[in-house]
Design a protein around this motif. Sequence first.
Motif, PDB file in Angstrom:
ATOM      1  N   SER A 243      -0.317  -5.101   2.110  1.00 25.12           N
ATOM      2  CA  SER A 243       0.853  -4.846   2.959  1.00 25.12           C
ATOM      3  C   SER A 243       0.520  -4.875   4.441  1.00 25.12           C
ATOM      4  N   HIS A 244      -0.773  -4.764   4.792  1.00 26.23           N
ATOM      5  CA  HIS A 244      -1.223  -4.651   6.189  1.00 26.23           C
ATOM      6  C   HIS A 244      -0.733  -3.354   6.830  1.00 26.23           C
ATOM      7  N   ILE A 245      -0.411  -2.383   6.009  1.00 26.27           N
ATOM      8  CA  ILE A 245       0.127  -1.114   6.493  1.00 26.27           C
ATOM      9  C   ILE A 245      -0.907  -0.010   6.293  1.00 26.27           C
ATOM     10  N   GLN A 246      -1.118   0.796   7.319  1.00 30.30           N
ATOM     11  CA  GLN A 246      -2.022   1.937   7.243  1.00 30.30           C
ATOM     12  C   GLN A 246      -1.241   3.127   6.693  1.00 30.30           C
ATOM     13  N   CYS A 247      -1.615   3.571   5.507  1.00 29.15           N
ATOM     14  CA  CYS A 247      -0.771   4.570   4.853  1.00 29.15           C
ATOM     15  C   CYS A 247      -1.558   5.401   3.854  1.00 29.15           C
ATOM     16  N   MET A 248      -1.192   6.659   3.735  1.00 26.08           N
ATOM     17  CA  MET A 248      -1.695   7.559   2.700  1.00 26.08           C
ATOM     18  C   MET A 248      -0.500   8.109   1.928  1.00 26.08           C
ATOM     19  N   LYS A 249      -0.530   7.980   0.622  1.00 25.65           N
ATOM     20  CA  LYS A 249       0.535   8.510  -0.210  1.00 25.65           C
ATOM     21  C   LYS A 249      -0.045   9.407  -1.301  1.00 25.65           C
ATOM     22  N   GLU A 250       0.642  10.497  -1.572  1.00 22.80           N
ATOM     23  CA  GLU A 250       0.250  11.408  -2.643  1.00 22.80           C
ATOM     24  C   GLU A 250       1.272  11.295  -3.775  1.00 22.80           C
ATOM     25  N   ILE A 251       0.784  11.014  -4.982  1.00 25.14           N
ATOM     26  CA  ILE A 251       1.646  10.932  -6.160  1.00 25.14           C
ATOM     27  C   ILE A 251       1.232  12.035  -7.123  1.00 25.14           C
ATOM     28  N   VAL A 252       2.192  12.831  -7.574  1.00 33.67           N
ATOM     29  CA  VAL A 252       1.911  13.959  -8.459  1.00 33.67           C
ATOM     30  C   VAL A 252       2.572  13.697  -9.810  1.00 33.67           C
ATOM     31  N   SER A 253       1.790  13.780 -10.860  1.00 34.72           N
ATOM     32  CA  SER A 253       2.325  13.559 -12.213  1.00 34.72           C
ATOM     33  C   SER A 253       3.088  14.791 -12.687  1.00 34.72           C
ATOM     34  N   GLU A 254       3.801  14.632 -13.792  1.00 34.93           N
ATOM     35  CA  GLU A 254       4.547  15.743 -14.370  1.00 34.93           C
ATOM     36  C   GLU A 254       3.616  16.871 -14.813  1.00 34.93           C
ATOM     37  N   LYS A 255       2.351  16.545 -15.041  1.00 34.82           N
ATOM     38  CA  LYS A 255       1.365  17.551 -15.430  1.00 34.82           C
ATOM     39  C   LYS A 255       0.716  18.221 -14.218  1.00 34.82           C
ATOM     40  N   GLY A 256       1.116  17.809 -13.026  1.00 36.02           N
ATOM     41  CA  GLY A 256       0.574  18.407 -11.818  1.00 36.02           C
ATOM     42  C   GLY A 256      -0.692  17.751 -11.289  1.00 36.02           C
ATOM     43  N   ASN A 257      -1.084  16.622 -11.873  1.00 36.35           N
ATOM     44  CA  ASN A 257      -2.282  15.917 -11.398  1.00 36.35           C
ATOM     45  C   ASN A 257      -1.937  14.992 -10.235  1.00 36.35           C
ATOM     46  N   ARG A 258      -2.866  14.871  -9.292  1.00 41.26           N
ATOM     47  CA  ARG A 258      -2.618  14.115  -8.075  1.00 41.26           C
ATOM     48  C   ARG A 258      -3.450  12.836  -8.000  1.00 41.26           C
ATOM     49  N   LEU A 259      -2.819  11.781  -7.511  1.00 40.87           N
ATOM     50  CA  LEU A 259      -3.512  10.548  -7.150  1.00 40.87           C
ATOM     51  C   LEU A 259      -3.154  10.225  -5.711  1.00 40.87           C
ATOM     52  N   TYR A 260      -4.160   9.862  -4.912  1.00 39.77           N
ATOM     53  CA  TYR A 260      -3.929   9.501  -3.519  1.00 39.77           C
ATOM     54  C   TYR A 260      -4.038   7.985  -3.376  1.00 39.77           C
ATOM     55  N   SER A 261      -2.945   7.384  -2.978  1.00 41.33           N
ATOM     56  CA  SER A 261      -2.911   5.950  -2.732  1.00 41.33           C
ATOM     57  C   SER A 261      -3.373   5.707  -1.300  1.00 41.33           C
ATOM     58  N   VAL A 262      -4.583   5.147  -1.168  1.00 43.56           N
ATOM     59  CA  VAL A 262      -5.183   4.902   0.148  1.00 43.56           C
ATOM     60  C   VAL A 262      -4.963   3.437   0.499  1.00 43.56           C
ATOM     61  N   GLN A 263      -3.954   3.182   1.331  1.00 39.53           N
ATOM     62  CA  GLN A 263      -3.630   1.811   1.725  1.00 39.53           C
ATOM     63  C   GLN A 263      -4.169   1.571   3.133  1.00 39.53           C
ATOM     64  N   THR A 264      -4.999   0.554   3.260  1.00 37.59           N
ATOM     65  CA  THR A 264      -5.671   0.282   4.524  1.00 37.59           C
ATOM     66  C   THR A 264      -5.111  -0.979   5.157  1.00 37.59           C
ATOM     67  N   SER A 265      -4.958  -0.947   6.460  1.00 36.35           N
ATOM     68  CA  SER A 265      -4.438  -2.098   7.187  1.00 36.35           C
ATOM     69  C   SER A 265      -5.427  -3.256   7.160  1.00 36.35           C
ATOM     70  N   SER A 266      -4.944  -4.417   7.536  1.00 40.74           N
ATOM     71  CA  SER A 266      -5.787  -5.610   7.593  1.00 40.74           C
ATOM     72  C   SER A 266      -6.844  -5.485   8.685  1.00 40.74           C
ATOM     73  N   LEU A 267      -8.005  -6.040   8.403  1.00 41.55           N
ATOM     74  CA  LEU A 267      -9.096  -6.029   9.373  1.00 41.55           C
ATOM     75  C   LEU A 267      -8.801  -6.940  10.556  1.00 41.55           C
ATOM     76  N   ALA A 268      -7.895  -7.907  10.369  1.00 40.05           N
ATOM     77  CA  ALA A 268      -7.646  -8.907  11.418  1.00 40.05           C
ATOM     78  C   ALA A 268      -6.164  -9.031  11.743  1.00 40.05           C
ATOM     79  N   ALA A 269      -5.438  -7.912  11.653  1.00 35.29           N
ATOM     80  CA  ALA A 269      -4.011  -7.933  11.961  1.00 35.29           C
ATOM     81  C   ALA A 269      -3.667  -6.632  12.670  1.00 35.29           C
ATOM     82  N   PHE A 270      -2.391  -6.412  12.921  1.00 33.39           N
ATOM     83  CA  PHE A 270      -1.975  -5.178  13.588  1.00 33.39           C
ATOM     84  C   PHE A 270      -1.620  -4.128  12.550  1.00 33.39           C
ATOM     85  N   PRO A 271      -2.259  -2.946  12.583  1.00 30.49           N
ATOM     86  CA  PRO A 271      -3.383  -2.562  13.440  1.00 30.49           C
ATOM     87  C   PRO A 271      -4.707  -2.878  12.752  1.00 30.49           C
TER      88      PRO A 271
END
Length: 465
Positions: A243-271
């Motif tokens: 996506s070229h988007i710098q983003c952190m997302k937290e997803i919580v399951s119905e059981k209360g378990n967490r996954l962190y989606s670590v989306q990093t921007s492009s090395l050669a785009a903005f930003p």
Amino acid sequence: MIYSFYHITDVHYYSKRNFACDWRTFPQPSTQICILKSEEAFKKALEIIEKDEDTKTVIITGDLTNHGEAYSHEEVRALLQEFTDRGGNPYVYTDTHDYPYFPIHGYDENGNEVPAEHLPEQQVKEMYHPFGRDKAFDTFDDGTTYIAEILPGLYHIAMGYDFTSEDKHHSPVFSDELMAWVKAHTEKAKEKGATVICSTHRPIVAPSPAYEVVGKGHAFPEGEKSAKQLADMGIRLFFSGHSHIQCMKEIVSEKGNRLYSVQTSSLAAFPPKMRKITVDTEKGIAEIRTVDMELPDLGMSFTEYARRGFLGIVESIPYNMEHDVEAFANTEGGISLPKDLILRHPKAVMFLGRKLNGLTYGKVAKFSKKYHTLTEKDYEQVKDRKIVNLVFDLVANLYRGNAHYTPDSVEYQIMMGSVKKIEKLLSALRIDVRKLLSGYTLSEFIEPLLYNSGLDDDNVTVNIA
């Protein structure tokens, strides 16, 4: 145990050998990708990792080249080999832009686009096996998915995906068979006391409502469901790009378990960014830190250079609408209206351009005065500012993350006040915006572009116990 590694994605390397003309005098194309500096950015990133005393390990999640040019692949592979020979530990896989799915082009002596050589998809995949798959202790299906022990006690699963549509660019999905394979390996890892992280090229969940609309089909339509399944397996960190988007997302399951989606921007785009991740299993935390790419001799930061390349052509749209309709009609990628339609109605375009350029904070504040709490002093300070500048900043916010207009700011008050009034008007007209915005209200669509109320998108410490 303490593990450290880097995450790089969307390198979009473009070989200088693709230029028959002098690339040094070639103007940077007004696109999101800084092809003239992609080589320098990749070399700089590898240099940073080589100098890091903590780790020499890096995960690179696809789009290694601009559009799969043969020269570009040859050079990326050579750089990875040199990095490995000097002690580097890369885990790499290819994706969309690495295959001949796009027009493959170079530039002739006059700077015009000409076709360039590309390599078959299977050959491209095999080129990078030494930097990932060949170090794996198991693979799934055709080997696109693999699991490797990238550091002692740290397993990385690089996940391939299928598509639910015939269009091989939209609607990615993890198959049930793949998820079962991942679950089996996570259970084995638990028995050994190992930690498992996962990655794929595309974001498992959309970074924002705006991306779900403008990038429809690029994230996983059932991504939240898959993320929750992975969370319940014990996966806490999931890395992606695309996506070229710098983003952190937290997803919580119905059981209360967490996954962190670590989306990093492009090395050669903005930003232009990369990340360093440090996992402390005893404390049960992961420190995620962003490294802003910097290159010398630009006369400005690399971030500003990339922003001008990406938004420069878009930012010219309002001016061209009012003053140069032909230039507006030729805007590359900035609008979706047919060129011939624009040229048939130049007066209408110029009228709209004047209205857009004449729109000020003051006018918008008056429009929405019942829906904000601006004081007279606030109004006087901002009434003459152009609203188009704020609009472009919101576009930038989509990609750079950490939108900074807090709810008490003038910008937030004016924009969200206007949105609330527009929603009121649309409701009176019985127009359902949710049908146009992938199920979101207009407020839900706009607010994240103004203010990030969730995890810090650049630097954050998360609980992974």
